[in-house]
Design an enzyme around this catalytic site. Structure first.
Site, PDB file in Angstrom:
ATOM      1  N   CYS A  58      44.300  29.895  53.626  1.00 12.58           N
ATOM      2  CA  CYS A  58      43.650  30.261  52.357  1.00 12.58           C
ATOM      3  C   CYS A  58      42.819  29.106  51.799  1.00 12.58           C
ATOM      4  CB  CYS A  58      44.725  30.690  51.351  1.00 12.58           C
ATOM      5  SG  CYS A  58      44.124  30.923  49.671  1.00 12.58           S
ATOM      6  N   CYS A  67      43.307  28.325  48.046  1.00  8.50           N
ATOM      7  CA  CYS A  67      44.606  27.676  47.821  1.00  8.50           C
ATOM      8  C   CYS A  67      44.464  26.157  47.934  1.00  8.50           C
ATOM      9  CB  CYS A  67      45.642  28.162  48.830  1.00  8.50           C
ATOM     10  SG  CYS A  67      46.025  29.922  48.743  1.00  8.50           S
TER      11      CYS A  67
END
Length: 325
Positions: free
Chosen positions: A95, A98
Protein backbone atom coordinates in the site's frame (compact mmCIF):
# COMPACT_ATOMS: atom_id res chain seq x y z
CA UNK A 1 -19.86 5.36 28.95
CA UNK A 2 -19.53 4.82 32.67
CA UNK A 3 -16.46 2.80 33.76
CA UNK A 4 -16.95 -0.76 34.89
CA UNK A 5 -17.46 -0.99 38.64
CA UNK A 6 -14.87 -3.12 40.45
CA UNK A 7 -16.05 -6.69 40.70
CA UNK A 8 -19.16 -6.13 38.57
CA UNK A 9 -19.85 -6.70 34.87
CA UNK A 10 -20.46 -3.69 32.66
CA UNK A 11 -24.27 -3.14 32.31
CA UNK A 12 -23.84 -1.85 28.76
CA UNK A 13 -21.84 -4.91 27.70
CA UNK A 14 -24.37 -7.23 29.35
CA UNK A 15 -27.32 -5.52 27.72
CA UNK A 16 -25.63 -5.57 24.35
CA UNK A 17 -24.77 -9.26 24.66
CA UNK A 18 -28.34 -10.07 25.68
CA UNK A 19 -29.79 -8.19 22.74
CA UNK A 20 -27.34 -9.68 20.28
CA UNK A 21 -28.18 -13.19 21.52
CA UNK A 22 -31.88 -12.52 20.85
CA UNK A 23 -31.30 -10.89 17.47
CA UNK A 24 -28.25 -12.77 16.16
CA UNK A 25 -29.84 -13.47 12.80
CA UNK A 26 -30.84 -9.86 12.23
CA UNK A 27 -27.60 -8.33 13.49
CA UNK A 28 -25.21 -10.73 11.79
CA UNK A 29 -21.98 -8.91 11.03
CA UNK A 30 -22.53 -6.05 13.50
CA UNK A 31 -19.18 -5.34 15.15
CA UNK A 32 -18.60 -3.69 18.50
CA UNK A 33 -15.10 -3.80 19.93
CA UNK A 34 -16.61 -4.31 23.38
CA UNK A 35 -17.90 -7.65 22.15
CA UNK A 36 -14.56 -8.83 20.76
CA UNK A 37 -13.40 -9.53 24.31
CA UNK A 38 -15.20 -9.07 27.59
CA UNK A 39 -14.82 -5.41 28.46
CA UNK A 40 -15.00 -5.98 32.19
CA UNK A 41 -12.20 -8.55 32.06
CA UNK A 42 -10.01 -6.13 30.14
CA UNK A 43 -10.70 -3.39 32.66
CA UNK A 44 -9.74 -5.66 35.53
CA UNK A 45 -6.45 -6.58 33.88
CA UNK A 46 -5.74 -2.95 33.02
CA UNK A 47 -6.11 -1.89 36.66
CA UNK A 48 -3.18 -4.10 37.67
CA UNK A 49 -1.06 -3.78 34.53
CA UNK A 50 1.85 -1.31 34.43
CA UNK A 51 1.29 1.77 32.30
CA UNK A 52 2.48 1.55 28.69
CA UNK A 53 6.20 2.23 28.42
CA UNK A 54 6.86 1.89 32.16
CA UNK A 55 10.59 2.04 32.76
CA UNK A 56 11.31 3.38 29.26
CA UNK A 57 11.93 6.92 28.01
CA UNK A 58 8.61 8.59 27.17
CA UNK A 59 9.32 8.85 23.47
CA UNK A 60 10.94 5.45 23.01
CA UNK A 61 9.49 3.64 20.00
CA UNK A 62 8.75 0.59 22.14
CA UNK A 63 6.39 2.59 24.34
CA UNK A 64 4.78 4.80 21.70
CA UNK A 65 4.49 2.36 18.78
CA UNK A 66 3.71 -1.35 18.93
CA UNK A 67 3.19 -4.01 16.27
CA UNK A 68 -0.07 -5.89 16.91
CA UNK A 69 -1.17 -9.34 15.80
CA UNK A 70 -4.35 -11.32 16.34
CA UNK A 71 -2.63 -12.98 19.32
CA UNK A 72 -1.64 -9.70 21.00
CA UNK A 73 -4.70 -7.58 20.14
CA UNK A 74 -6.30 -8.20 23.56
CA UNK A 75 -3.34 -7.00 25.62
CA UNK A 76 -1.81 -4.42 23.29
CA UNK A 77 -5.07 -2.75 22.22
CA UNK A 78 -8.10 -3.58 24.36
CA UNK A 79 -6.38 -3.82 27.75
CA UNK A 80 -4.07 -0.92 27.03
CA UNK A 81 -6.99 1.28 25.95
CA UNK A 82 -8.20 1.39 29.57
CA UNK A 83 -5.08 3.43 30.39
CA UNK A 84 -4.51 5.55 27.28
CA UNK A 85 -6.25 5.85 23.90
CA UNK A 86 -4.88 3.47 21.28
CA UNK A 87 -4.75 4.41 17.61
CA UNK A 88 -4.79 1.49 15.17
CA UNK A 89 -2.81 1.92 11.96
CA UNK A 90 -4.06 -0.75 9.54
CA UNK A 91 -1.61 -1.10 6.65
CA UNK A 92 -0.02 -3.48 4.13
CA UNK A 93 3.41 -3.65 2.52
CA UNK A 94 1.99 -3.12 -0.99
CA UNK A 95 0.00 0.00 0.00
CA UNK A 96 1.65 3.20 -1.23
CA UNK A 97 -0.52 5.65 0.78
CA UNK A 98 0.22 3.59 3.90
CA UNK A 99 3.91 4.37 3.47
CA UNK A 100 3.03 8.07 3.48
CA UNK A 101 0.76 8.01 6.53
CA UNK A 102 2.51 5.53 8.82
CA UNK A 103 5.71 7.56 9.38
CA UNK A 104 3.58 10.59 10.22
CA UNK A 105 1.61 8.63 12.84
CA UNK A 106 4.79 7.13 14.29
CA UNK A 107 6.34 10.57 14.64
CA UNK A 108 3.20 11.96 16.30
CA UNK A 109 3.10 8.98 18.68
CA UNK A 110 6.68 9.60 19.75
CA UNK A 111 5.88 13.28 20.28
CA UNK A 112 2.87 12.27 22.38
CA UNK A 113 5.09 11.20 25.24
CA UNK A 114 2.91 8.25 26.25
CA UNK A 115 -0.41 10.12 26.13
CA UNK A 116 -1.54 7.69 23.40
CA UNK A 117 -0.22 4.55 21.72
CA UNK A 118 0.05 3.70 18.04
CA UNK A 119 -0.75 0.04 17.34
CA UNK A 120 0.27 -1.08 13.83
CA UNK A 121 -1.65 -3.95 12.21
CA UNK A 122 -0.52 -5.60 8.98
CA UNK A 123 -3.89 -6.52 7.43
CA UNK A 124 -2.37 -9.18 5.16
CA UNK A 125 -0.82 -10.99 8.12
CA UNK A 126 -3.91 -10.53 10.30
CA UNK A 127 -6.98 -10.98 8.08
CA UNK A 128 -9.32 -11.87 10.97
CA UNK A 129 -8.57 -8.57 12.66
CA UNK A 130 -9.12 -6.67 9.43
CA UNK A 131 -12.46 -8.40 8.95
CA UNK A 132 -13.56 -7.88 12.56
CA UNK A 133 -12.66 -4.21 12.38
CA UNK A 134 -14.60 -3.78 9.12
CA UNK A 135 -11.64 -2.51 7.15
CA UNK A 136 -12.95 -1.31 3.79
CA UNK A 137 -9.70 0.12 2.50
CA UNK A 138 -6.23 1.05 3.69
CA UNK A 139 -4.64 2.95 5.19
CA UNK A 140 -7.35 2.83 7.85
CA UNK A 141 -6.98 4.49 11.23
CA UNK A 142 -9.26 3.59 14.15
CA UNK A 143 -9.10 4.94 17.71
CA UNK A 144 -9.93 2.73 20.69
CA UNK A 145 -10.72 3.98 24.20
CA UNK A 146 -11.80 1.79 27.12
CA UNK A 147 -12.35 -1.17 24.84
CA UNK A 148 -14.50 0.62 22.29
CA UNK A 149 -14.04 2.14 18.85
CA UNK A 150 -14.53 5.90 19.22
CA UNK A 151 -13.22 7.52 16.02
CA UNK A 152 -11.77 6.59 12.65
CA UNK A 153 -10.79 7.71 9.16
CA UNK A 154 -9.65 6.05 5.95
CA UNK A 155 -6.94 7.16 3.54
CA UNK A 156 -3.74 9.14 3.82
CA UNK A 157 -4.30 12.64 5.21
CA UNK A 158 -1.92 15.60 5.65
CA UNK A 159 0.12 15.77 8.85
CA UNK A 160 -1.83 18.73 10.23
CA UNK A 161 -5.08 16.77 9.95
CA UNK A 162 -3.53 13.69 11.54
CA UNK A 163 -2.19 15.84 14.36
CA UNK A 164 -5.64 17.37 14.89
CA UNK A 165 -7.17 13.88 14.99
CA UNK A 166 -4.91 12.59 17.76
CA UNK A 167 -5.00 15.89 19.65
CA UNK A 168 -8.81 15.83 19.78
CA UNK A 169 -8.76 12.13 20.71
CA UNK A 170 -6.48 12.70 23.70
CA UNK A 171 -8.38 15.81 24.78
CA UNK A 172 -11.74 14.04 24.63
CA UNK A 173 -10.56 10.92 26.48
CA UNK A 174 -7.85 11.60 29.05
CA UNK A 175 -7.37 15.33 28.61
CA UNK A 176 -3.68 14.56 28.14
CA UNK A 177 -3.33 13.05 31.62
CA UNK A 178 -0.47 10.65 32.25
CA UNK A 179 -1.43 6.99 32.44
CA UNK A 180 -0.92 6.92 36.23
CA UNK A 181 -3.53 9.65 36.57
CA UNK A 182 -6.18 7.59 34.83
CA UNK A 183 -6.02 4.83 37.39
CA UNK A 184 -6.38 7.39 40.18
CA UNK A 185 -9.87 8.44 39.14
CA UNK A 186 -12.51 7.65 41.76
CA UNK A 187 -14.46 4.46 41.13
CA UNK A 188 -18.18 4.05 41.86
CA UNK A 189 -18.99 2.01 44.94
CA UNK A 190 -20.44 -1.49 44.77
CA UNK A 191 -24.24 -1.50 45.16
CA UNK A 192 -26.10 -4.77 45.83
CA UNK A 193 -29.35 -3.17 44.63
CA UNK A 194 -28.07 -3.59 41.09
CA UNK A 195 -27.85 -7.39 41.43
CA UNK A 196 -31.39 -7.96 40.15
CA UNK A 197 -30.81 -5.83 37.06
CA UNK A 198 -27.52 -7.52 36.25
CA UNK A 199 -29.01 -10.98 36.78
CA UNK A 200 -31.78 -10.06 34.31
CA UNK A 201 -29.19 -8.93 31.78
CA UNK A 202 -27.28 -12.18 32.16
CA UNK A 203 -30.37 -14.17 31.23
CA UNK A 204 -31.24 -11.78 28.37
CA UNK A 205 -34.36 -10.27 29.98
CA UNK A 206 -34.14 -6.60 29.03
CA UNK A 207 -37.63 -5.80 30.35
CA UNK A 208 -36.79 -7.11 33.82
CA UNK A 209 -33.47 -5.26 33.79
CA UNK A 210 -35.26 -2.03 32.90
CA UNK A 211 -37.72 -2.50 35.77
CA UNK A 212 -34.90 -3.23 38.23
CA UNK A 213 -32.93 -0.12 37.27
CA UNK A 214 -36.10 1.96 37.54
CA UNK A 215 -36.64 0.62 41.06
CA UNK A 216 -33.13 1.70 42.06
CA UNK A 217 -33.69 5.18 40.62
CA UNK A 218 -37.00 5.47 42.44
CA UNK A 219 -35.06 5.15 45.69
CA UNK A 220 -32.03 7.16 44.54
CA UNK A 221 -32.71 9.40 41.52
CA UNK A 222 -29.06 10.48 41.27
CA UNK A 223 -27.57 6.97 41.37
CA UNK A 224 -24.23 7.15 39.47
CA UNK A 225 -24.69 3.89 37.55
CA UNK A 226 -28.40 3.09 37.33
CA UNK A 227 -29.30 6.16 35.24
CA UNK A 228 -26.92 5.50 32.37
CA UNK A 229 -27.56 1.75 32.54
CA UNK A 230 -31.31 2.35 32.29
CA UNK A 231 -30.90 4.58 29.22
CA UNK A 232 -28.75 1.93 27.57
CA UNK A 233 -31.18 -0.89 28.31
CA UNK A 234 -34.08 1.21 27.03
CA UNK A 235 -32.15 1.89 23.83
CA UNK A 236 -31.51 -1.81 23.27
CA UNK A 237 -35.17 -2.59 23.84
CA UNK A 238 -36.19 0.03 21.28
CA UNK A 239 -33.60 -1.27 18.82
CA UNK A 240 -34.86 -4.80 19.29
CA UNK A 241 -38.45 -3.72 18.70
CA UNK A 242 -37.48 -1.68 15.63
CA UNK A 243 -35.39 -4.37 13.96
CA UNK A 244 -33.66 -4.01 10.58
CA UNK A 245 -37.01 -3.24 8.92
CA UNK A 246 -36.81 0.17 10.57
CA UNK A 247 -34.13 1.20 8.08
CA UNK A 248 -36.30 0.20 5.13
CA UNK A 249 -39.28 2.08 6.54
CA UNK A 250 -37.22 5.20 7.26
CA UNK A 251 -35.69 5.26 3.79
CA UNK A 252 -39.16 4.97 2.29
CA UNK A 253 -40.50 7.86 4.39
CA UNK A 254 -37.69 10.43 4.82
CA UNK A 255 -40.07 13.05 6.27
CA UNK A 256 -41.52 10.72 8.92
CA UNK A 257 -39.69 11.77 12.11
CA UNK A 258 -40.94 8.76 14.11
CA UNK A 259 -39.59 6.42 11.44
CA UNK A 260 -36.24 8.21 11.45
CA UNK A 261 -35.91 8.00 15.25
CA UNK A 262 -36.67 4.26 15.17
CA UNK A 263 -34.03 3.78 12.50
CA UNK A 264 -31.52 5.78 14.57
CA UNK A 265 -32.27 3.60 17.61
CA UNK A 266 -31.64 0.46 15.57
CA UNK A 267 -28.37 1.85 14.20
CA UNK A 268 -27.08 2.88 17.61
CA UNK A 269 -28.18 -0.39 19.19
CA UNK A 270 -26.14 -2.33 16.62
CA UNK A 271 -23.02 -0.20 17.10
CA UNK A 272 -23.42 2.17 14.12
CA UNK A 273 -23.02 5.27 16.27
CA UNK A 274 -22.02 7.81 13.65
CA UNK A 275 -24.73 6.64 11.22
CA UNK A 276 -27.38 7.01 13.94
CA UNK A 277 -26.25 10.52 14.78
CA UNK A 278 -25.95 11.57 11.14
CA UNK A 279 -29.46 10.35 10.33
CA UNK A 280 -31.03 12.56 13.00
CA UNK A 281 -28.80 15.54 12.26
CA UNK A 282 -30.03 15.31 8.68
CA UNK A 283 -33.64 15.28 9.89
CA UNK A 284 -32.98 18.41 11.97
CA UNK A 285 -31.36 20.03 8.93
CA UNK A 286 -34.34 19.30 6.67
CA UNK A 287 -37.28 19.97 9.01
CA UNK A 288 -38.76 22.80 11.05
CA UNK A 289 -41.12 23.38 13.96
CA UNK A 290 -42.28 20.42 16.03
CA UNK A 291 -40.68 17.86 13.71
CA UNK A 292 -37.28 19.48 14.12
CA UNK A 293 -37.67 19.68 17.90
CA UNK A 294 -38.66 16.01 18.19
CA UNK A 295 -35.65 14.96 16.14
CA UNK A 296 -33.36 17.22 18.18
CA UNK A 297 -34.65 15.91 21.52
CA UNK A 298 -34.22 12.30 20.43
CA UNK A 299 -30.69 12.98 19.22
CA UNK A 300 -29.80 14.55 22.58
CA UNK A 301 -31.13 11.42 24.30
CA UNK A 302 -28.82 9.29 22.17
CA UNK A 303 -25.90 11.55 23.11
CA UNK A 304 -26.64 10.74 26.77
CA UNK A 305 -26.59 7.00 26.02
CA UNK A 306 -23.17 7.16 24.37
CA UNK A 307 -21.67 9.68 26.80
CA UNK A 308 -20.09 13.09 26.32
CA UNK A 309 -16.56 11.68 26.66
CA UNK A 310 -16.96 9.88 23.33
CA UNK A 311 -15.41 12.03 20.54
CA UNK A 312 -18.27 11.05 18.21
CA UNK A 313 -20.70 12.84 20.50
CA UNK A 314 -18.67 16.04 20.36
CA UNK A 315 -18.48 15.89 16.57
CA UNK A 316 -22.23 15.24 16.29
CA UNK A 317 -23.04 18.09 18.68
CA UNK A 318 -21.14 20.47 16.44
CA UNK A 319 -23.06 19.23 13.40
CA UNK A 320 -26.32 19.60 15.31
CA UNK A 321 -25.48 23.20 16.19
CA UNK A 322 -24.67 23.96 12.56
CA UNK A 323 -27.96 22.34 11.46
CA UNK A 324 -29.96 24.41 13.94
CA UNK A 325 -28.33 27.74 13.21
Amino acid sequence: MQPTRPGRPDPRAQAQQAQQAQMAASFAGAVDLAAVKARSEAAARAQTAPPPGAGEPAAAPGSAVVDVTEATFQTEVLDRSFQVPVVLDLWAEWCGPCKQLSPVLERLAAEGGGSWVLAKVDVDANPALAQGLRVQGIPAVKAVWQGQLVAEFTGAIPEDQARAFVTELVRATTGGAAPDGIGAQPQPTDDPRLDAAEAALERGDLAAAEAAYQAVLAEQPDHPDAGIALRQVQLFRRAEEAGPDALVAADAAPDDVAAQTRAADFLLGTGNVEAAFERLVDVVRRTAGDDRERAREHLVELFAVVGDQDPRVGAARRKLTAALY
